[in-house]
Motif scaffolding. Structure first.
Motif, PDB file in Angstrom:
ATOM      1  N   ASP A 117      42.865 -16.339 -90.771  1.00 56.70           N
ATOM      2  CA  ASP A 117      43.651 -17.439 -90.941  1.00 56.70           C
ATOM      3  C   ASP A 117      42.940 -18.505 -91.348  1.00 56.70           C
ATOM      4  N   LEU A 118      43.966 -18.772 -92.545  1.00 53.62           N
ATOM      5  CA  LEU A 118      43.000 -19.779 -93.149  1.00 53.62           C
ATOM      6  C   LEU A 118      44.625 -21.282 -93.320  1.00 53.62           C
ATOM      7  N   ILE A 119      45.231 -21.287 -92.393  1.00 52.51           N
ATOM      8  CA  ILE A 119      46.058 -22.428 -92.516  1.00 52.51           C
ATOM      9  C   ILE A 119      45.190 -23.238 -91.549  1.00 52.51           C
ATOM     10  N   VAL A 120      45.325 -24.805 -92.338  1.00 52.28           N
ATOM     11  CA  VAL A 120      44.402 -26.009 -91.020  1.00 52.28           C
ATOM     12  C   VAL A 120      45.047 -25.575 -89.834  1.00 52.28           C
ATOM     13  N   ILE A 128      47.820  -9.793-104.296  1.00 56.16           N
ATOM     14  CA  ILE A 128      47.895 -10.447-105.859  1.00 56.16           C
ATOM     15  C   ILE A 128      46.219 -11.265-106.285  1.00 56.16           C
ATOM     16  N   VAL A 129      46.179 -11.703-104.580  1.00 55.39           N
ATOM     17  CA  VAL A 129      44.766 -12.018-104.573  1.00 55.39           C
ATOM     18  C   VAL A 129      43.940 -11.018-104.144  1.00 55.39           C
ATOM     19  N   ASP A 130      42.747 -10.749-104.667  1.00 58.44           N
ATOM     20  CA  ASP A 130      41.516  -9.710-104.185  1.00 58.44           C
ATOM     21  C   ASP A 130      40.752 -10.298-104.509  1.00 58.44           C
ATOM     22  N   LEU A 157      38.191 -25.164-109.368  1.00 62.70           N
ATOM     23  CA  LEU A 157      38.924 -24.132-110.748  1.00 62.70           C
ATOM     24  C   LEU A 157      38.890 -23.520-109.982  1.00 62.70           C
ATOM     25  N   ILE A 158      38.111 -22.352-109.637  1.00 66.64           N
ATOM     26  CA  ILE A 158      38.749 -21.391-108.349  1.00 66.64           C
ATOM     27  C   ILE A 158      39.812 -20.811-108.443  1.00 66.64           C
ATOM     28  N   CYS A 159      40.103 -21.849-106.895  1.00 70.50           N
ATOM     29  CA  CYS A 159      41.192 -21.980-106.355  1.00 70.50           C
ATOM     30  C   CYS A 159      42.003 -22.486-107.093  1.00 70.50           C
ATOM     31  N   LEU A 160      41.633 -23.777-108.361  1.00 74.60           N
ATOM     32  CA  LEU A 160      43.506 -24.112-108.918  1.00 74.60           C
ATOM     33  C   LEU A 160      43.842 -23.061-109.594  1.00 74.60           C
ATOM     34  N   ASN A 161      42.847 -22.438-109.628  1.00 73.00           N
ATOM     35  CA  ASN A 161      43.851 -21.248-110.754  1.00 73.00           C
ATOM     36  C   ASN A 161      45.011 -20.354-110.874  1.00 73.00           C
ATOM     37  N   CYS A 162      45.122 -20.848-109.119  1.00 71.36           N
ATOM     38  CA  CYS A 162      46.364 -20.192-108.558  1.00 71.36           C
ATOM     39  C   CYS A 162      47.154 -21.436-108.053  1.00 71.36           C
ATOM     40  N   HIS A 163      45.976 -22.265-107.428  1.00 73.84           N
ATOM     41  CA  HIS A 163      46.234 -23.241-106.088  1.00 73.84           C
ATOM     42  C   HIS A 163      47.256 -24.578-107.630  1.00 73.84           C
ATOM     43  N   THR A 164      47.566 -24.536-108.064  1.00 72.24           N
ATOM     44  CA  THR A 164      48.246 -25.409-108.962  1.00 72.24           C
ATOM     45  C   THR A 164      49.093 -26.641-108.523  1.00 72.24           C
ATOM     46  N   SER A 173      44.763 -12.132 -93.768  1.00 72.58           N
ATOM     47  CA  SER A 173      44.819 -13.251 -94.566  1.00 72.58           C
ATOM     48  C   SER A 173      46.682 -13.800 -94.980  1.00 72.58           C
ATOM     49  N   THR A 174      47.086 -15.637 -94.917  1.00 77.48           N
ATOM     50  CA  THR A 174      48.292 -15.423 -95.885  1.00 77.48           C
ATOM     51  C   THR A 174      48.149 -15.335 -97.556  1.00 77.48           C
ATOM     52  N   MET A 175      46.487 -15.179 -97.718  1.00 80.75           N
ATOM     53  CA  MET A 175      46.234 -15.156 -99.322  1.00 80.75           C
ATOM     54  C   MET A 175      45.995 -13.816 -99.865  1.00 80.75           C
ATOM     55  N   GLY A 176      45.995 -12.891 -98.707  1.00 80.29           N
ATOM     56  CA  GLY A 176      45.152 -11.288 -98.640  1.00 80.29           C
ATOM     57  C   GLY A 176      46.222 -10.567 -98.824  1.00 80.29           C
ATOM     58  N   ALA A 177      47.471 -11.654 -98.284  1.00 76.95           N
ATOM     59  CA  ALA A 177      49.194 -10.658 -97.441  1.00 76.95           C
ATOM     60  C   ALA A 177      49.641 -10.452 -98.796  1.00 76.95           C
ATOM     61  N   GLN A 178      49.279 -11.350-100.172  1.00 80.03           N
ATOM     62  CA  GLN A 178      50.802 -11.628-101.156  1.00 80.03           C
ATOM     63  C   GLN A 178      49.968 -10.130-101.818  1.00 80.03           C
ATOM     64  N   LEU A 179      52.115  -9.946-102.539  1.00 84.59           N
ATOM     65  CA  LEU A 179      51.433  -8.121-102.982  1.00 84.59           C
ATOM     66  C   LEU A 179      52.809  -8.443-103.918  1.00 84.59           C
TER      67      LEU A 179
HETATM   68  C1  HEC Z   1      44.128 -15.667-107.204  1.00 88.68           C
HETATM   69  C2  HEC Z   1      45.494 -16.200-107.053  1.00 88.68           C
HETATM   70  C3  HEC Z   1      44.677 -17.336-105.768  1.00 88.68           C
HETATM   71  C4  HEC Z   1      43.008 -17.529-105.776  1.00 88.68           C
HETATM   72  C5  HEC Z   1      42.307 -17.619-106.571  1.00 88.68           C
HETATM   73  C6  HEC Z   1      43.144 -18.894-104.333  1.00 88.68           C
HETATM   74  N1  HEC Z   1      44.387 -18.378-103.562  1.00 88.68           N
HETATM   75 FE1  HEC Z   1      45.034 -20.068-102.481  1.00 88.68          FE
HETATM   76  N2  HEC Z   1      46.485 -17.961-102.021  1.00 88.68           N
HETATM   77  C7  HEC Z   1      47.301 -17.630-102.852  1.00 88.68           C
HETATM   78  C8  HEC Z   1      48.178 -17.509-102.820  1.00 88.68           C
HETATM   79  C9  HEC Z   1      49.244 -16.809-103.649  1.00 88.68           C
HETATM   80  C10 HEC Z   1      48.339 -17.840-101.227  1.00 88.68           C
HETATM   81  C11 HEC Z   1      49.812 -17.892-100.592  1.00 88.68           C
HETATM   82  C12 HEC Z   1      50.834 -18.445-100.756  1.00 88.68           C
HETATM   83  C13 HEC Z   1      50.578 -19.995-100.093  1.00 88.68           C
HETATM   84  O1  HEC Z   1      50.365 -20.732 -99.479  1.00 88.68           O
HETATM   85  O2  HEC Z   1      50.430 -20.192-101.279  1.00 88.68           O
HETATM   86  C14 HEC Z   1      47.186 -18.975-100.426  1.00 88.68           C
HETATM   87  C15 HEC Z   1      46.708 -19.143 -99.845  1.00 88.68           C
HETATM   88  C16 HEC Z   1      46.098 -20.177 -99.649  1.00 88.68           C
HETATM   89  C17 HEC Z   1      45.585 -20.258 -98.012  1.00 88.68           C
HETATM   90  C18 HEC Z   1      47.134 -20.849 -96.903  1.00 88.68           C
HETATM   91  C19 HEC Z   1      47.607 -21.907 -96.822  1.00 88.68           C
HETATM   92  C20 HEC Z   1      48.859 -21.272 -95.568  1.00 88.68           C
HETATM   93  O3  HEC Z   1      49.773 -21.903 -95.887  1.00 88.68           O
HETATM   94  O4  HEC Z   1      48.729 -20.378 -95.847  1.00 88.68           O
HETATM   95  C21 HEC Z   1      44.881 -21.218 -98.236  1.00 88.68           C
HETATM   96  C22 HEC Z   1      44.274 -22.440 -97.085  1.00 88.68           C
HETATM   97  C23 HEC Z   1      44.135 -20.628 -99.588  1.00 88.68           C
HETATM   98  N3  HEC Z   1      45.042 -19.919-100.261  1.00 88.68           N
HETATM   99  C24 HEC Z   1      43.154 -21.302-100.162  1.00 88.68           C
HETATM  100  C25 HEC Z   1      42.332 -21.114-101.348  1.00 88.68           C
HETATM  101  C26 HEC Z   1      41.190 -21.367-101.783  1.00 88.68           C
HETATM  102  C27 HEC Z   1      40.107 -22.547-100.366  1.00 88.68           C
HETATM  103  C28 HEC Z   1      40.953 -20.951-102.439  1.00 88.68           C
HETATM  104  C29 HEC Z   1      39.455 -21.018-103.264  1.00 88.68           C
HETATM  105  C30 HEC Z   1      38.234 -20.697-103.380  1.00 88.68           C
HETATM  106  C31 HEC Z   1      42.031 -20.390-103.040  1.00 88.68           C
HETATM  107  N4  HEC Z   1      42.795 -20.457-101.894  1.00 88.68           N
HETATM  108  C32 HEC Z   1      41.680 -19.068-104.476  1.00 88.68           C
HETATM  109  C33 HEC Z   1      45.757 -17.489-104.761  1.00 88.68           C
HETATM  110  C34 HEC Z   1      44.639 -17.999-104.485  1.00 88.68           C
END
Ligand code: HEC
Ligand code: HEC
Ligand code: HEC
Ligand code: HEC
Ligand code: HEC
Ligand code: HEC
Ligand code: HEC
Ligand code: HEC
Ligand code: HEC
Length: 332
Positions: free
Chosen positions: A177-180, A85-87, A137-144, A71-77
């Protein structure tokens, strides 16, 4: 003995957390941010060990891992270290206690006895039972708001205020695929908005089922500064993104009516043609008396003028062309 003690302690802690959630739910006080942050730290006596160490012994979560890594999130190194970066532990908390004592040998032995070796997942963060603010907040920690621009208005959104969390809409383990995509949104939204789903089953409706219009064409579900989380500054601005020919300005405007399309139209669906709130001619008769055409005394005209007003007033949204008497009657 220590195991029993710590188990009891854990159960106690769980009861406190669950009870805490109950009171949070009923009174909805917003705690200081640090209180939510504390809930996401996880067990202080646990260490971070990395996804590989977490998952190397048993393979029950291989699919989750594969999907996640693709996924886009897991692929970030990280550029510097090449490390992810995200595990798993970014969201679930430190994992050392969860896998303590799990060895390939033990997994094998359990398997030969027909058992699955469960990790001690109760030592991880209990995401399901966190208060909604902490879940998000789990998500907002990164998704500011700076990292994810569409979250700029999240905190003030009707969704955040009403305890809807990121994970109510986004299932991070649904697949790789996390993209909506727009076509996914109807299903996502009607999970909660049953009344809106019903409106889309009415005879006149925006072509949502036909996949030509989507909830997110008009709404920004992660918050907007506009009423009803609309994309446009007003209802009219939202509608004229697609119906530009209704935007005007016209020399002859239909008073201030056309400023709010919902004076006459439902946005989602209606039993009447053209998404009208009220059937013709009753829609018009709410504000105007019916009339007989002065130039003709025929019974036909009389009947007509009380039926479909728009047969003659066909430019009901506004026009630049005056009527026969030189005023704006929207007839041409
Ligand atoms: C440790 C940091 C981190 C955390 C915690 C995190 N994310 Fe992410 N996320 C990222 C990164 C980095 C990306 C890839 C770059 C981007 O699209 O912003 C990403 C991408 C995504 C995407 C895909 C965006 C795309 O366009 O492909 C979604 C949806 C998403 N995150 C949802 C979430 C949700 C929901 C949570 C909470 C359950 C969460 N994230 C928690 C770092 C994080
Ligand atoms: C971006 C945050 C995030 C990351 C990263 C993440 N998870 Fe999750 N995980 C969640 C959330 C949120 C839930 C749902 C919690 C609930 O509602 O019970 C969940 C649930 C789970 C569940 C139980 C439900 C299910 O779908 O089976 C497992 C097992 C799991 N995660 C394993 C993992 C593994 C393994 C990794 C690493 C490959 C991982 N998670 C990475 C957020 C995350
Ligand atoms: C009511 C459902 C809903 C909620 C709640 C929600 N999202 Fe979204 N999210 C969506 C939709 C729908 C999209 C697709 C965006 C679009 O089509 O405009 C999206 C897109 C995203 C994206 C990727 C696209 C982008 O705009 O960069 C990320 C990252 C994301 N959301 C993270 C989050 C986080 C973090 C939260 C919680 C703070 C959250 N979302 C809450 C529905 C939701
Ligand atoms: C063509 C634009 C448009 C589309 C598409 C649309 N909406 Fe709306 N929605 C609106 C407008 C405009 C309002 C304000 C209605 C009013 O003021 O009468 C609204 C109001 C709402 C409301 C609050 C009032 C209510 O009826 O409960 C919800 C919830 C809602 N929409 C959900 C949805 C969902 C879910 C979808 C997709 C299935 C969707 N909308 C698709 C334009 C749209
Ligand atoms: C987990 C449940 C849930 C999901 C999923 C959800 N909503 Fe909502 N939504 C709510 C709640 C709760 C409210 C606030 C109470 C209400 O108006 O019904 C709300 C309110 C709204 C409103 C009215 C906002 C206002 O200003 O009054 C709109 C518009 C809306 N949601 C659109 C959407 C759209 C679009 C989606 C899908 C992308 C969606 N919702 C998904 C629960 C949800
Ligand atoms: C994303 C683009 C889009 C937006 C935004 C939009 N519409 Fe539409 N609208 C359409 C499409 C597509 C159709 C179907 C046209 C067709 O079938 O030829 C339609 C049809 C209609 C119809 C005719 C329905 C019928 O039964 O024939 C009305 C009335 C209408 N829209 C009003 C509105 C109003 C009011 C708004 C704002 C709340 C709005 N539209 C916003 C795309 C949009
Ligand atoms: C005073 C009532 C009224 C207001 C306000 C109004 N409409 Fe209409 N609209 C109608 C009527 C009546 C029809 C049906 C016309 C017919 O019978 O031929 C219609 C039809 C439509 C149609 C479908 C037929 C066509 O002409 O394309 C669209 C799209 C539409 N309106 C969009 C809008 C938009 C966008 C707004 C806001 C800018 C708006 N309407 C405001 C009364 C209104
Ligand atoms: C919400 C109330 C409302 C509705 C519904 C409404 N109108 Fe109007 N209409 C007005 C107002 C207010 C004016 C401006 C009156 C004025 O300037 O004297 C107006 C002006 C007009 C005029 C021009 C009158 C003039 O003297 O220049 C016509 C024609 C008209 N409307 C026809 C219709 C028709 C046909 C419908 C139904 C499709 C309709 N209206 C629906 C409120 C409404
Ligand atoms: C057979 C065509 C026709 C029909 C049907 C019709 N009108 Fe008219 N209407 C006109 C014409 C033409 C005028 C211009 C005034 C005139 O020359 O008598 C007009 C004028 C008006 C006016 C301007 C105010 C006035 O009386 O000077 C209003 C308001 C109005 N119509 C509302 C309606 C409503 C509401 C309906 C439906 C109940 C309707 N009309 C049906 C042709 C029609």
């Amino acid at each position: 003995m220590t195991i029993i003690k710590s188990t009891l302690g854990l159960i106690g802690a769980l009861i406190i957390i669950v009870a805490g959630c109950e009171s949070l739910k009923s009174s909805k006080p917003i705690l200081p941010m640090k209180e939510y942050e504390k809930m996401l730290i996880g067990r202080l006596d646990a260490d971070y060990i990395g996804t590989r160490n977490c998952l190397s012994a048993c393979h029950y979560h291989d699919k989750i891992r594969r999907d996640f890594e693709a996924s886009t999130m897991g692929a970030q190194l990280s550029k510097k270290s090449g490390m992810p970066i995200v595990d798993c532990e970014s969201c679930h908390g430190p994992g050392s206690l969860a896998v303590k004592g799990i060895t390939p040998e033990r997994v094998k032995r359990d398997a030969s006895e027909g058992k699955q070796t469960a990790c001690n997942y109760r030592t991880l963060i209990n995401i399901k039972n966190l208060p909604p603010q902490a879940k998000s907040l789990i998500c907002l920690n990164c998704h500011t708001a700076n990292a994810t621009f569409s979250l700029h208005n999240w905190n003030a959104s009707e969704h955040a205020i009403n305890d809807v969390t990121c994970i109510d809409c986004h299932n991070v383990h649904a697949g790789p695929d996390l993209i909506v995509r727009p076509r996914d949104t109807f299903r996502m939204c009607i999970k909660c908005h049953k009344d809106v789903e019903a409106q889309y089953s009415l005879p006149s409706h925006h072509p949502i089922h036909e996949k030509r219009v989507f909830c997110t064409d008009c709404h920004d579900p992660m918050g907007s500064t506009n009423e009803n989380m609309l994309r446009g500054d007003s209802v009219k601005a939202t509608c004229t993104r697609c119906h530009a020919e209704k935007e005007g300005p016209f020399i002859y405007e239909h008073a201030e009516n056309t400023e709010d399309c919902t004076t006459c139209h439902n946005a989602h669906g209606s039993i009447n043609n053209n998404l009208l709130k009220v059937q013709l001619p009753f829609l018009c008769l709410q504000c105007h008396p019916g009339h007989v055409i002065s130039s003709s005394s025929s019974v036909d005209d009389k009947r007509l003028s009380y039926t479909r007003c728009t047969d003659c007033h066909s430019q009901i949204h506004g026009t630049d062309i005056p009527g026969a008497d030189g005023t704006g009657t929207f007839t041409q």
